[in-house]
Design a protein around this motif. Structure first.
Motif, PDB file in Angstrom:
ATOM      1  N   PHE A 557       0.842  -1.198   0.000  1.00 33.43           N
ATOM      2  CA  PHE A 557       0.000   0.000   0.000  1.00 33.43           C
ATOM      3  C   PHE A 557       0.879   1.250   0.000  1.00 33.43           C
ATOM      4  CE2 PHE A 557      -3.747  -2.387   2.017  1.00 33.43           C
ATOM      5  CZ  PHE A 557      -4.518  -2.305   0.872  1.00 33.43           C
ATOM      6  N   LYS A 558       1.912   1.221   0.838  1.00 28.25           N
ATOM      7  CA  LYS A 558       2.781   2.405   0.937  1.00 28.25           C
ATOM      8  C   LYS A 558       3.445   2.686  -0.394  1.00 28.25           C
ATOM      9  CE  LYS A 558       3.910   3.094   5.733  1.00 28.25           C
ATOM     10  NZ  LYS A 558       4.657   2.462   6.825  1.00 28.25           N
ATOM     11  N   GLU A 559       3.888   1.620  -1.040  1.00 21.88           N
ATOM     12  CA  GLU A 559       4.534   1.824  -2.339  1.00 21.88           C
ATOM     13  C   GLU A 559       3.551   2.470  -3.330  1.00 21.88           C
ATOM     14  OE1 GLU A 559       6.378  -1.629  -4.135  1.00 21.88           O
ATOM     15  OE2 GLU A 559       6.846  -0.494  -5.957  1.00 21.88           O
ATOM     16  N   CYS A 560       2.324   1.972  -3.316  1.00 19.57           N
ATOM     17  CA  CYS A 560       1.301   2.543  -4.223  1.00 19.57           C
ATOM     18  C   CYS A 560       1.100   4.025  -3.959  1.00 19.57           C
ATOM     19  CB  CYS A 560      -0.049   1.862  -4.018  1.00 19.57           C
ATOM     20  SG  CYS A 560      -0.190   0.279  -4.788  1.00 19.57           S
ATOM     21  N   VAL A 561       0.897   4.354  -2.671  1.00 20.92           N
ATOM     22  CA  VAL A 561       0.628   5.756  -2.340  1.00 20.92           C
ATOM     23  C   VAL A 561       1.812   6.623  -2.770  1.00 20.92           C
ATOM     24  CG1 VAL A 561       0.309   7.396  -0.445  1.00 20.92           C
ATOM     25  CG2 VAL A 561      -0.924   5.230  -0.431  1.00 20.92           C
ATOM     26  N   GLU A 562       3.038   6.138  -2.489  1.00 24.19           N
ATOM     27  CA  GLU A 562       4.209   6.937  -2.872  1.00 24.19           C
ATOM     28  C   GLU A 562       4.302   7.112  -4.386  1.00 24.19           C
ATOM     29  OE1 GLU A 562       7.375   4.918  -0.877  1.00 24.19           O
ATOM     30  OE2 GLU A 562       6.594   5.604   1.079  1.00 24.19           O
ATOM     31  N   MET A 563       4.048   6.019  -5.102  1.00 27.33           N
ATOM     32  CA  MET A 563       4.099   6.120  -6.566  1.00 27.33           C
ATOM     33  C   MET A 563       3.091   7.150  -7.070  1.00 27.33           C
ATOM     34  SD  MET A 563       4.378   2.154  -7.854  1.00 27.33           S
ATOM     35  CE  MET A 563       4.401   2.527  -9.607  1.00 27.33           C
ATOM     36  N   ARG A 573      -4.728   6.560  -6.568  1.00 21.41           N
ATOM     37  CA  ARG A 573      -4.430   6.942  -5.198  1.00 21.41           C
ATOM     38  C   ARG A 573      -5.695   6.866  -4.348  1.00 21.41           C
ATOM     39  NH1 ARG A 573      -2.814  12.806  -3.730  1.00 21.41           N
ATOM     40  NH2 ARG A 573      -2.652  12.670  -1.478  1.00 21.41           N
ATOM     41  N   SER A 574      -6.810   7.322  -4.901  1.00 20.54           N
ATOM     42  CA  SER A 574      -8.036   7.310  -4.102  1.00 20.54           C
ATOM     43  C   SER A 574      -8.455   5.872  -3.795  1.00 20.54           C
ATOM     44  CB  SER A 574      -9.154   8.074  -4.817  1.00 20.54           C
ATOM     45  OG  SER A 574      -9.697   7.305  -5.872  1.00 20.54           O
ATOM     46  N   TYR A 575      -8.285   4.973  -4.764  1.00 17.49           N
ATOM     47  CA  TYR A 575      -8.651   3.572  -4.499  1.00 17.49           C
ATOM     48  C   TYR A 575      -7.681   2.927  -3.508  1.00 17.49           C
ATOM     49  CZ  TYR A 575     -12.713   3.313  -7.382  1.00 17.49           C
ATOM     50  OH  TYR A 575     -13.980   3.501  -7.841  1.00 17.49           O
ATOM     51  N   THR A 576      -6.408   3.309  -3.606  1.00 19.84           N
ATOM     52  CA  THR A 576      -5.449   2.774  -2.643  1.00 19.84           C
ATOM     53  C   THR A 576      -5.814   3.209  -1.229  1.00 19.84           C
ATOM     54  OG1 THR A 576      -3.758   2.987  -4.338  1.00 19.84           O
ATOM     55  CG2 THR A 576      -2.998   2.583  -2.100  1.00 19.84           C
ATOM     56  N   LEU A 577      -6.130   4.522  -1.096  1.00 24.11           N
ATOM     57  CA  LEU A 577      -6.461   5.033   0.233  1.00 24.11           C
ATOM     58  C   LEU A 577      -7.687   4.335   0.804  1.00 24.11           C
ATOM     59  CD1 LEU A 577      -5.799   8.811  -0.409  1.00 24.11           C
ATOM     60  CD2 LEU A 577      -4.614   7.371   1.271  1.00 24.11           C
ATOM     61  N   TRP A 578      -8.613   4.017  -0.061  1.00 23.09           N
ATOM     62  CA  TRP A 578      -9.823   3.325   0.392  1.00 23.09           C
ATOM     63  C   TRP A 578      -9.464   1.984   1.053  1.00 23.09           C
ATOM     64  CZ3 TRP A 578     -11.978  -0.819  -2.982  1.00 23.09           C
ATOM     65  CH2 TRP A 578     -13.069  -1.465  -2.379  1.00 23.09           C
TER      66      TRP A 578
END
Ligand SMILES: Nc1ncnc2c1ncn2[C@@H]1O[C@H](COP(=O)(O)OP(=O)(O)OP(=O)(O)O)[C@@H](O)[C@H]1O
Ligand SMILES: [Mg+2]
Length: 776
Positions: A557-563, A573-578
């Motif tokens: 998840f962290k990698e996704c948000v950072e990317m 990003r919004s789907y990752t945060l969800w």
């Protein structure tokens, strides 16, 4: 508040009128009378006589009688009748991602709604519009349809109203006074439009007679009057009259009988065409390949060459705008141009005659392919929202290009390319069904094995999975894999692994999901395809999270948000945060989890991603269940209401959280309190549901930018209060009992924390100031 939100709450805004509306007092009253007798009224008449303009005016006048709004559906640019129900759904803001038929979805949505649908320019889809209108009226007892068409729809119960031309001055008076001339709507329209091109222009004793003659010559047809009036920029009223006289004498060969109106208008358009330069004529004809408007860049790409240099485009476009052939439309910071329907058809005929139609359609298709290709490339990056808005604006043109590819032999492959490149757009705009429908038909039109076909199959399968149509998806993926084995297009395997994995995730096969999404991430990394990586990683993390593999989940998840942050990207990003938020909540970090969901909602709002927002509201309900069961129940209701239209199960294993939340909340509150709170959630409406989910307390110290806490009906009533109406008058105007009106006003006062009607009026004023136009 975002514009999309106020649209949802108040019905789609009718387009602002760009120039003065003239007369039509009698017709307006007549249409309203007919609408009180029948729920289907059709305005009929020749092209350019003013049907659309009249319909919009009436729609605007009666909007307060329709609490669920007045919705305009423009059909002129729609070429494929299969997309009719879909187009209406879209115009009404109905989102549905299930496999139900579009017409079922639409009737389901409209059944209990009290609204008016304006179907504008039905003539080319007469039978389909007739079936649709009849179905809607039957299914929804409080829905009305106001249609415009050159011919009646021919539905039982339909009342038609022939729209006459504008009243022209009578012949009885040799030297009519200017005052009596102003009684004529046609004269007033002429003077208004003349004034626009020649600011000093006035109706005087000297020119009155000629103006009257011009209006009679033009039969009072508004479009003809508008086209003629612009020539006053260059010539005098008398010169204009003389020219029209010459022209029409020629056409009627001196006969004194009047020409049929169609011919008058045709003659006028011919005349306008004649006044254009050679290049302007060329451009007019070429622009007719666009559906639903065009911007300058597209005009340059498609219409230049062979007689028009790209750098001449601005001058030529200005020339056509000046002649009222092109209408200019401002959309925020960008400008688009549109041909009125009658004028577009005229251009199409010229293009056809010149033998250039096919060539132009190919260029239009190339432009479209290039545009959607660039959008796909730029999707995962800072320009995402701009591209999203751009594709939305070009939806009509995209359809026209796809329609061309589908109906022209040998054009399947570019069609597949276009529909495939739109993969993120179909999802983000909620057009699952439309995307699938194009892909299905293109795939069926030509079975030639190709990489384009393989890619299209994956995209189609992905949309099918989102509609929970797993069997179809599996069949398409099989065919895709066979193709890849034959053609060796390995790059497609990353995408197909993603779809297989995502499908497994939704079907609760977490091990399968882990395996295939892991493969998708690796393949995407090997290809250095960042979009593929972030997309697959997000759901790989979700699968880990659901399996309780906290460490892997958080790392991914962290990698996704950072990317996403590094790319200033919002959608993934919004789907990752969800889902990351849900993981945080599972770990007991509720405060941070709530913040994540709220940020996700904020990121989703500009896309009007109601599916995504419903998912976040649902997650917020689970998070509230521990400390605030009442709030949890309200949020569950709000999510259910937002979710309802999408059909399909919640999301694989996540539905377990839903069941647990509902059970525990119900137990703690008791059945009755739970039901009351839940119902409150379902009644909030999208904007208020979001405000509630965001934790904004609507009662105190409202700040600019906050959403209104009022329901649609309450907003409606607040506006009437602001107009100084008594409860009795409000009740009469909305056809409700006075007690009901009183109850509503009471609620409004409570919700806003006010004690007087004057405070409500001031509040409405402030709202309008903040969000002008939200009332229509
Ligand atoms: N009452 C009016 N006041 C001012 N302008 C008008 C009026 N009626 C029509 N017009 C103008 O005349 C032109 C043609 O009108 P409109 O598009 O409504 O015609 P229509 O009958 O819908 O034509 P079509 O059959 O081609 O759709 C438009 O530019 C419109 O703004
Ligand atoms: Mg029209």
């Amino acid at each position: 508040m975002a514009m999309a939100e106020s649209n949802i709450a108040n019905g789609r805004r009718l387009p602002a009128e760009l120039n003065s509306f003239v007369g039509r007092r009698h017709e307006t009253a007549e249409v309203k009378r007919l609408m009180s007798e029948s729920r289907l009224v059709t305005l009929v008449g020749v092209g350019g006589v003013g049907k659309s303009r009249l319909a919009l005016r009436v729609a605007c006048d009666v909007r307060r009688a329709f609490p669920d709004g007045v919705w305009l559906v423009e059909l002129a640019a729609l070429e494929s009748p299969e997309l009719l129900a879909q187009t209406v759904s879209e115009a009404l803001g109905v989102q549905d991602r299930s496999v139900r038929s579009p017409i079922d979805v639409l009737t389901g949505h409209l059944r209990d709604k009290h609204l008016l649908v304006v179907l504008d320019n039905c003539e080319h889809l007469l039978d389909d519009c007739a079936v649709l209108a009849a179905t809607l009226i039957r299914a929804a007892p409080r829905l009305s349809v106001l249609a415009t068409s050159r011919q009646a729809l021919g539905v039982t119960g339909e009342l038609t109203m022939p729209v006459p031309p504008l009243v022209v001055p009578g012949l009885d008076n040799d030297r009519p006074s200017t005052a009596s001339l102003r009684q004529s709507d046609a004269v007033r329209l002429f003077v208004d439009r003349a004034h626009a091109v020649l600011p000093g222009f006035e109706l005087t004793d000297a020119n009155g007679d000629s103006v009257a003659r011009i209006c009679r010559r033009l039969d009072g047809i508004p479009l003809a009057i508008e086209l003629a009036a612009v020539s006053l920029r260059a010539i005098s009223v008398d010169q204009l009259l003389a020219r029209l006289d010459d022209r029409f004498r020629l056409l009627t060969k001196g006969a004194r009988t009047a020409m049929p109106r169609q011919r008058t208008l045709r003659a006028l358009i011919d005349w306008s065409y004649g006044l254009c330069t050679e290049q302007e004529r060329l451009l007019w004809a070429r622009l007719s390949v666009f559906s639903g408007g065009v911007d300058l860049e597209a005009a340059e790409q498609v219409c230049s060459g062979d007689g028009i240099e790209p750098d001449e485009m601005v001058d030529l476009v200005s020339g056509l705008v000046g002649k009222s052939v092109l209408a200019r439309e401002d959309h925020g910071s960008s400008v688009r141009y549109r041909l009125l329907e009658t004028i577009r058809q005229y251009g199409r005929d010229r293009l056809r005659e010149s033998g250039g139609e096919q060539e132009l359609k190919l260029r239009h298709r190339d432009w479209c392919r290039d545009l959607v290709g660039r959008a796909e490339q730029a999707w995962y990056g800072p320009g995402q929202l701009t591209w999203f808005a751009r594709l939305r604006a070009e939806h009509g043109n995209i359809r026209a290009a796809l329609d061309h590819c589908l109906t022209t032999p040998g054009e399947t492959e570019p069609g597949l390319d276009i529909a495939t490149a739109l993969r993120f757009y179909w999802i983000a705009s909620g057009s699952f069904r439309e995307g699938r429908s194009w892909l299905d038909r293109l795939l069926a039109a030509d079975h030639e094995p190709s990489a384009a076909r393989a890619r299209a199959l994956v995209v189609d399968a992905r949309l099918a999975v989102l509609q929970s149509d797993f069997a179809m998806a599996a069949a398409m993926l099989d065919e895709c894999h066979n193709l890849v084995a034959r053609l060796g297009e390995e790059s497609i395997l990353a995408m197909s692994a993603y779809v297989v994995g995502f499908s497994a995730l939704l079907q609760r096969d977490l091990d399968g999901a882990l395996r295939m999404l892991g493969e998708a991430v690796e393949r995407s990394r090997d290809e250095d395809d960042q979009t593929g990586v972030v997309n697959a990683l997000l759901y790989l993390a979700t699968a880990h999270s659901l399996l309780g593999h906290t460490e892997q989940a958080v790392t991914h998840f962290k990698e996704c948000v950072e990317m996403c942050e590094a790319r200033q990207e919002h959608w993934f990003r919004s789907y990752t945060l969800w889902v990351f938020g849900i993981e945080k909540w599972r770990q007991g970090d509720t405060a941070e989890a709530v913040e994540m969901e709220r940020l996700a909602i904020r990121l989703k709002q500009p896309f009007d991603d109601r599916l995504g927002i419903a998912l976040c509201i649902e997650a917020l309900a689970w998070m509230a269940a521990g400390d605030e069961p009442e709030r949890a129940a309200v949020l569950l209701g709000a999510a259910r209401e937002n979710w309802r239209s999408f059909g399909g199960p919640l999301f694989g294993n996540l539905s377990d959280y839903h069941d647990a939340c509902e059970a525990s909340t119900r137990e703690r509150l008791g059945g009755r309190r739970f039901d009351t709170a839940f119902r409150k959630g379902t009644e909030l409406g999208s904007a208020a549901a979001v405000a509630y989910a965001m934790g904004e307390d609507p009662g105190r110290g409202r700040q600019a930018g906050e959403t209104s806490p009022l329901t649609r009906r309450e907003t409606e009533i607040a506006r009437l209060v602001a107009q100084g109406m008594s409860n009795k008058a409000i009740a009469a105007s909305l056809v409700i009992a006075q007690r009901t009106a009183e109850g509503h006003v009471e609620h409004i006062l409570n919700k806003l924390g006010f004690t007087s009607r004057a405070q409500i009026a001031a509040w409405v004023g402030e709202q309008d100031h903040r969000d002008p136009g939200s009332s229509s």
